[in-house]
Design a protein around this motif. Structure first.
Motif, PDB file in Angstrom:
ATOM      1  N   ILE A 132       0.907  -1.211   0.073  1.00 32.30           N
ATOM      2  CA  ILE A 132      -0.015  -0.086  -0.049  1.00 32.30           C
ATOM      3  C   ILE A 132       0.760   1.303  -0.036  1.00 32.30           C
ATOM      4  N   VAL A 133       0.462   2.054  -0.976  1.00 34.22           N
ATOM      5  CA  VAL A 133       1.350   3.612  -0.973  1.00 34.22           C
ATOM      6  C   VAL A 133       0.072   4.382  -0.086  1.00 34.22           C
ATOM      7  N   VAL A 134       0.600   5.207   0.714  1.00 33.14           N
ATOM      8  CA  VAL A 134      -0.102   6.154   1.667  1.00 33.14           C
ATOM      9  C   VAL A 134      -0.263   7.442   0.255  1.00 33.14           C
ATOM     10  N   ASN A 164       3.343  12.221  -1.342  1.00 31.47           N
ATOM     11  CA  ASN A 164       3.171  13.665  -0.629  1.00 31.47           C
ATOM     12  C   ASN A 164       2.265  14.630  -1.355  1.00 31.47           C
ATOM     13  N   PRO A 165       1.650  15.546  -0.885  1.00 30.26           N
ATOM     14  CA  PRO A 165       1.349  16.685  -1.782  1.00 30.26           C
ATOM     15  C   PRO A 165       2.587  17.957  -1.603  1.00 30.26           C
ATOM     16  N   THR A 166       2.526  18.571  -2.518  1.00 30.81           N
ATOM     17  CA  THR A 166       3.572  19.825  -2.582  1.00 30.81           C
ATOM     18  C   THR A 166       2.726  21.121  -2.469  1.00 30.81           C
ATOM     19  N   ASP A 167       3.285  21.929  -1.817  1.00 28.26           N
ATOM     20  CA  ASP A 167       2.813  23.412  -1.649  1.00 28.26           C
ATOM     21  C   ASP A 167       3.600  24.416  -2.109  1.00 28.26           C
ATOM     22  N   LYS A 168       4.474  24.796  -1.031  1.00 25.96           N
ATOM     23  CA  LYS A 168       5.591  25.730  -1.382  1.00 25.96           C
ATOM     24  C   LYS A 168       6.792  24.882  -1.661  1.00 25.96           C
ATOM     25  N   SER A 169       7.516  25.357  -2.886  1.00 30.00           N
ATOM     26  CA  SER A 169       8.487  24.681  -3.150  1.00 30.00           C
ATOM     27  C   SER A 169       9.838  24.655  -2.219  1.00 30.00           C
ATOM     28  N   ASP A 170       9.876  25.910  -1.599  1.00 29.53           N
ATOM     29  CA  ASP A 170      11.174  26.079  -0.897  1.00 29.53           C
ATOM     30  C   ASP A 170      11.000  25.260   0.357  1.00 29.53           C
ATOM     31  N   ALA A 171       9.836  24.498   0.751  1.00 26.49           N
ATOM     32  CA  ALA A 171       9.576  23.699   1.598  1.00 26.49           C
ATOM     33  C   ALA A 171       9.722  22.184   1.605  1.00 26.49           C
ATOM     34  N   GLU A 185      14.312   2.873   6.336  1.00 25.21           N
ATOM     35  CA  GLU A 185      15.205   2.871   5.090  1.00 25.21           C
ATOM     36  C   GLU A 185      14.395   2.073   4.211  1.00 25.21           C
ATOM     37  N   GLY A 186      14.424   2.598   2.853  1.00 25.28           N
ATOM     38  CA  GLY A 186      13.511   1.691   1.704  1.00 25.28           C
ATOM     39  C   GLY A 186      12.157   2.267   1.698  1.00 25.28           C
ATOM     40  N   PHE A 187      11.552   2.734   2.510  1.00 23.45           N
ATOM     41  CA  PHE A 187      10.355   3.362   2.468  1.00 23.45           C
ATOM     42  C   PHE A 187      10.621   4.358   1.436  1.00 23.45           C
ATOM     43  N   SER A 188       9.628   4.234   0.286  1.00 24.31           N
ATOM     44  CA  SER A 188       9.552   5.232  -0.781  1.00 24.31           C
ATOM     45  C   SER A 188       8.885   6.666  -0.343  1.00 24.31           C
ATOM     46  N   ILE A 189       9.661   7.673  -0.739  1.00 20.04           N
ATOM     47  CA  ILE A 189       9.060   9.099  -0.501  1.00 20.04           C
ATOM     48  C   ILE A 189       8.802   9.837  -1.823  1.00 20.04           C
ATOM     49  N   GLY A 190       7.753   9.926  -2.180  1.00 21.45           N
ATOM     50  CA  GLY A 190       7.526  10.870  -3.317  1.00 21.45           C
ATOM     51  C   GLY A 190       6.309  11.849  -3.478  1.00 21.45           C
ATOM     52  N   TYR A 191       6.372  12.591  -4.511  1.00 22.49           N
ATOM     53  CA  TYR A 191       5.507  13.906  -4.275  1.00 22.49           C
ATOM     54  C   TYR A 191       4.566  13.984  -5.585  1.00 22.49           C
ATOM     55  N   ALA A 203      15.746  17.690  -4.745  1.00 21.52           N
ATOM     56  CA  ALA A 203      16.081  17.462  -3.433  1.00 21.52           C
ATOM     57  C   ALA A 203      16.471  15.944  -3.201  1.00 21.52           C
ATOM     58  N   GLY A 204      15.804  15.207  -3.938  1.00 19.85           N
ATOM     59  CA  GLY A 204      16.032  13.707  -3.781  1.00 19.85           C
ATOM     60  C   GLY A 204      15.061  12.883  -3.456  1.00 19.85           C
ATOM     61  N   ALA A 205      13.849  13.151  -3.827  1.00 25.78           N
ATOM     62  CA  ALA A 205      12.802  12.461  -3.775  1.00 25.78           C
ATOM     63  C   ALA A 205      12.806  11.049  -4.497  1.00 25.78           C
ATOM     64  N   ASP A 206      12.231  10.158  -3.970  1.00 26.29           N
ATOM     65  CA  ASP A 206      12.249   8.672  -4.910  1.00 26.29           C
ATOM     66  C   ASP A 206      11.517   8.877  -5.840  1.00 26.29           C
ATOM     67  N   THR A 207      10.223   9.609  -5.965  1.00 25.22           N
ATOM     68  CA  THR A 207       9.169   9.544  -6.887  1.00 25.22           C
ATOM     69  C   THR A 207       8.420  10.721  -7.238  1.00 25.22           C
ATOM     70  N   TRP A 208       8.180  11.030  -8.641  1.00 31.24           N
ATOM     71  CA  TRP A 208       7.453  12.010  -8.698  1.00 31.24           C
ATOM     72  C   TRP A 208       6.022  11.374  -9.484  1.00 31.24           C
TER      73      TRP A 208
END
Length: 300
Positions: A132-134, A164-171, A185-191, A203-208
């Motif tokens: 499952i992807v949150v 994840n959602p994105t709001d302010k690019s500088d955050a 470790e290994g938990f995929s973080i995407g936006y 910034a190094g996110a795993d996934t777009w």
């Protein structure tokens, strides 16, 4: 490497007014994604209007997509529903058909508590056996996943990633660093949020998780490739070329714009599910003009 990484392309689900999936149109969309060699397909996300489709139509869309891809890339499929038991059944369907993972949002009419969302996600993961992807999508669900809740969910067996959602690019950089610090470790973080995704990938996110990639995959692949090679200048240059589309996404919603693009590119002629209306003619002409202004290699 994380379970999910790179570009995840989210196509529309073309249907008729009765909600019947247009198999020909869907296969044309999926074929474009395969030709561009996207890293995964995000089927039946918000762009795929999952919440408007019956269980039968969701199964049909997934079966058609898996047949078209022939295992060449993982398919992450939306399994969200208002009821936990229904979400479990949808996730079980997805696992039985061969999906790589399920995308699950905290969809509800009644506002949910953190404990309710935790139980919902834990139950779907446990009873379906599908990774499952949150899906944190507060603009639609009006529920935002707190850092504490994300940390709890990441410890549940079978919950493997977050969109994840994105709001302010500088955050984004600080947000990503905090999730890296607290999640396994290994938990995929995407936006998601296409107009900020270039900064997320830099910034190094795993996934777009990309709406535009579902209709114009090749240019989105160039952004991801440049970012993965550490070329921030090139990543931002390509992203800037897409600014006319980002402006239209923000003004009219990405969903309505990509339906217009599908028609303008002669991929398929479909309308979003009612009560959502297609763009009026003046707005559609603006989409056509923005498409025409893109560099020729960005129109594929």
């Amino acid at each position: 490497m994380a379970f999910l990484s790179g570009l995840s392309a989210f196509p529309i689900t073309p249907t008729n007014r009765d909600g019947r999936v247009d198999s020909v149109g869907l296969r044309k969309l999926i074929s474009r994604l395969g030709a561009a060699q996207v890293h995964s397909i995000g089927l039946l996300g918000s762009t795929g209007t999952y919440i408007y489709l019956s269980r039968e139509q969701r199964r049909r869309a997934l079966a058609e997509t898996l047949d078209e891809t022939s295992g060449r890339m993982p398919v992450v499929v939306g399994v969200g529903a208002l009821r936990t038991d229904e979400a479990v059944r949808l996730a079980q369907d997805a696992k039985a058909l061969g999906a790589a993972a399920g995308l699950l949002a905290a969809a509800s009419y009644t506002p949910l508590t953190d404990d309710e969302v935790f139980e919902h996600f834990s139950t779907v993961a446990r009873e379906s056996g599908l990774p499952i992807v949150v899906y944190d999508n507060p603009g639609t669900t009006h529920f935002h996943f707190s850092p504490a809740l994300v940390s709890r969910l990441a410890k549940v067996g079978g919950i493997v990633a977050i969109k994840n959602p994105t709001d302010k690019s500088d955050a984004i950089k600080n947000h990503l660093a905090e999730q890296r610090r607290t999640l396994p470790e290994g938990f995929s973080i995407g936006y998601s949020g296409d107009w900020n995704a270039a900064e997320a990938m830099i910034a190094g996110a795993d996934t777009w998780y990309s709406v535009l990639a579902g209709i114009l995959p090749e240019v989105c692949m160039t952004i991801v490739t440049a970012a993965q090679h550490g070329d921030a200048t090139e990543t931002r240059r390509i992203d800037t070329a897409l600014a006319p589309l980002w402006s239209l996404f923000k003004e009219f919603s990405s969903l309505r714009v990509v339906y217009a693009l599908a028609d303008l590119l002669d991929i398929c002629s479909a309308e979003p599910p009612r009560p959502i209306l297609p763009l009026p003619a003046p707005a559609k002409r603006r989409v056509a003009a923005a498409l025409e202004r893109l560099p020729s290699d960005a129109r594929r």
